[in-house]
Design an enzyme around this catalytic site. Structure first.
Site, PDB file in Angstrom:
ATOM      1  N   TYR A  14     -24.494  40.630 -17.791  1.00 31.92           N
ATOM      2  CA  TYR A  14     -23.252  39.869 -17.657  1.00 31.92           C
ATOM      3  C   TYR A  14     -22.130  40.815 -17.256  1.00 31.92           C
ATOM      4  CZ  TYR A  14     -23.480  34.953 -18.670  1.00 31.92           C
ATOM      5  OH  TYR A  14     -23.677  33.618 -18.552  1.00 31.92           O
ATOM      6  N   GLU A  48     -18.672  39.517 -16.233  1.00 35.94           N
ATOM      7  CA  GLU A  48     -17.485  38.717 -15.874  1.00 35.94           C
ATOM      8  C   GLU A  48     -16.283  39.626 -15.697  1.00 35.94           C
ATOM      9  OE1 GLU A  48     -16.818  35.407 -18.499  1.00 35.94           O
ATOM     10  OE2 GLU A  48     -18.851  34.650 -18.133  1.00 35.94           O
ATOM     11  N   ASP A  67     -14.787  29.975   8.384  1.00 32.59           N
ATOM     12  CA  ASP A  67     -16.092  30.116   7.732  1.00 32.59           C
ATOM     13  C   ASP A  67     -17.065  30.675   8.767  1.00 32.59           C
ATOM     14  OD1 ASP A  67     -18.632  29.744   6.745  1.00 32.59           O
ATOM     15  OD2 ASP A  67     -18.280  27.706   6.017  1.00 32.59           O
ATOM     16  N   THR A 123     -21.510  33.175   4.257  1.00 34.01           N
ATOM     17  CA  THR A 123     -22.717  33.432   3.479  1.00 34.01           C
ATOM     18  C   THR A 123     -23.175  34.824   3.894  1.00 34.01           C
ATOM     19  OG1 THR A 123     -24.064  32.398   5.193  1.00 34.01           O
ATOM     20  CG2 THR A 123     -23.479  31.032   3.301  1.00 34.01           C
ATOM     21  N   LYS A 164     -27.597  34.724   6.484  1.00 30.52           N
ATOM     22  CA  LYS A 164     -27.989  34.179   7.792  1.00 30.52           C
ATOM     23  C   LYS A 164     -28.124  35.357   8.764  1.00 30.52           C
ATOM     24  CE  LYS A 164     -26.143  29.612   6.848  1.00 30.52           C
ATOM     25  NZ  LYS A 164     -25.118  29.553   5.798  1.00 30.52           N
ATOM     26  N   ARG A 188     -29.440  35.615  -0.375  1.00 30.71           N
ATOM     27  CA  ARG A 188     -28.810  34.283  -0.335  1.00 30.71           C
ATOM     28  C   ARG A 188     -27.556  34.289  -1.208  1.00 30.71           C
ATOM     29  NH1 ARG A 188     -30.420  29.771   1.602  1.00 30.71           N
ATOM     30  NH2 ARG A 188     -32.220  30.905   2.390  1.00 30.71           N
TER      31      ARG A 188
HETATM   32  N1  DSN Z   1     -27.414  24.626   5.422  1.00 29.64           N
HETATM   33  C1  DSN Z   1     -26.876  25.686   6.240  1.00 29.64           C
HETATM   34  C2  DSN Z   1     -27.392  25.629   7.637  1.00 29.64           C
HETATM   35  O1  DSN Z   1     -28.584  25.389   7.788  1.00 29.64           O
HETATM   36  O2  DSN Z   1     -26.671  25.831   8.578  1.00 29.64           O
HETATM   37  C3  DSN Z   1     -25.416  25.722   6.205  1.00 29.64           C
HETATM   38  O3  DSN Z   1     -24.982  25.853   4.902  1.00 29.64           O
END
Ligand code: DSN
Length: 426
Positions: free
Chosen positions: A56, A58, A202, A228, A231, A237
């Site tokens: 933990y 925080e 984003d 994110t 990707k 993730r």
């Molecule tokens: N679900 C993702 C995508 O496949 O683009 C976006 O969050």
């Protein structure tokens, strides 16, 4: 420690171990073309599976609500420093558990309930968290949308500006899940400034391309950039927020304690490893190849008569109109799946078909590029996609393509030492 605590996964829980083995094999033997997926390195996997999951932490480095955080501080500071360097950002928060939570925190840093968001319509390539009525973003805030133009299928910045002037959004958000073209960050910032909105971008889909210099960066233009990390950026993730000093305290407070409790320290550690990888020169080569591969793949499909939405791609993904050939996106996804090629059905702008049976498929190159595939493989894969769609009702034909796909995959090994032999179905 009890004896049970020291058993391996295969000994302790063979059912879960077997599912992991089979998933490893599935990832290896097929062609992963979901535009938002990638394959992390062994080093990132190791950090993500590390004993930091027990901790933990925080708070933030040097200001924790728990003792024993000295090593958690090491990995969080590394992740922050590397992300700052990678994106030339002044402030970074690496604690968001996901892109959705990064967006939720970014909004709550600058909005109150009932304020207005202006985002790209999901049906035109946007994201659920950019104001869709079923997402928290559409429930907490008043939402308005901009679209792509019918003729170019690219963002209609004039419509965006007119809507902004009329609706007076508090946040203008850019980015999305199925938009294959470059964004005009400077124009968006101008529009946001004109109406006094915070410009949030984003960059989840393109973050790795931005880090690798294969795509312009939104960071100098946006007040807040969210992303994110799994990707094109090829990390675990998770999510992240970047901003300037003026919003740093509000963003940090919005993440913790606003949205989350303890950070996932094992994932923060894995982010540090992934950002370290992305800082290496090889990552620039990777990012450029992702884009080159997408262009070649698109050309191969276009040569076979498929309509590519917006006429091509500037990034890692293609949106393909399969309905023009009389095929639903859902049928295409199924047929390609049987041929060992994983894609997702996707609405196309101004779609006349419903989201579960849309007119398009979305195809991406980040994962295959990580495996080392280049232009020749993309040409081969475009031909297989075309053949599989032609033979969509012929299971034997699809099975034959699957065999050829597996042979290609075998030449680009993935997690070789983790891979169990091909599973035998009972
Ligand atoms: N679900 C993702 C995508 O496949 O683009 C976006 O969050």
């Amino acid at each position: 420690m009890t004896e049970r605590m020291s058993l391996s996964l295969a000994q302790a829980d063979p059912v879960v171990a077997d599912a992991i083995d089979k998933e490893t094999f599935r990832q290896h033997e097929g062609l992963e073309m979901i535009a938002s997926e990638n394959f992390v390195s062994e080093a990132v996997l190791e950090a993500a599976g590390s004993i930091f999951t027990n901790k933990y932490a925080e708070g933030y480095p040097g200001r924790r609500y728990y003792g024993g955080c000295e090593y958690a501080d090491v990995v969080e500071n590394l992740a922050r420093d590397r992300a700052r360097q990678l994106f030339n950002a002044e402030h970074v928060n690496v604690q968001p558990h996901s892109g959705s939570q990064a967006n939720a925190a970014a909004y709550s840093a600058v909005l109150k309930a009932g304020d207005t968001i202006l985002g790209l319509d999901l049906a035109h390539g946007g994201h659920l968290t950019h104001g869709h009525k079923l997402s928290f973003s559409g429930k907490l805030y008043r939402t308005t949308f901009y679209h792509v133009r019918r003729d170019t299928e690219q963002i209609d910045y004039d419509e965006m500006e007119a809507t902004a002037l009329r609706e007076k959004p508090n946040v203008l958000i850019g980015g999305g899940s199925a938009y294959p073209r470059l964004w005009d960050f400077a124009r968006m910032r101008q529009i946001a400034d004109k109406v006094g909105a915070t410009f949030v971008f984003d960059m989840a889909h393109i973050a790795g391309l931005v880090a690798g210099g294969a795509h312009p960066s939104p960071v100098p233009h946006a007040h807040i950039t969210t992303t994110t990390t799994h990707k094109t950026l090829r990390g675990p993730r998770s999510g992240m927020i970047l901003c300037g000093p003026a919003l740093a305290a509000a963003v940090d407070k919005a993440v913790f304690p606003g949205q989350q409790g303890g950070p996932l320290v094992h994932i923060v550690a894995a982010k540090a490893v992934a950002f370290g990888e992305a800082l290496r020169p090889e990552f620039r080569t990777y990012a450029a190849q992702v884009v080159a591969n997408a262009k070649v793949l698109g050309q191969g499909l276009a040569d076979a008569g498929y309509r590519i939405i917006s006429g091509g791609t500037d990034n890692h993904l293609l949106l393909v109109d399969v309905f023009q050939k009389g095929i639903l996106g859902s049928e295409a996804e199924l047929a390609l799946g049987k041929a060992g090629i994983t894609v997702n059905k996707n609405s196309i702008p101004w779609d006349t078909n419903p989201p579960l049976k849309p007119s398009g498929i979305r195809v991406g190159t980040p994962a295959l590029t990580t495996r080392g595939m280049k232009e020749p493989e993309m040409r081969l894969i475009a031909a297989w996609i075309v053949k599989a769609l032609d033979q969509r009702n012929d299971d034997e034909g699809l099975e034959k393509i699957r065999g050829e796909v597996a042979e290609l995959a075998e030449q680009f090994p993935l997690y070789a030492w983790r891979r169990a032999p091909a599973p035998v179905e009972a």
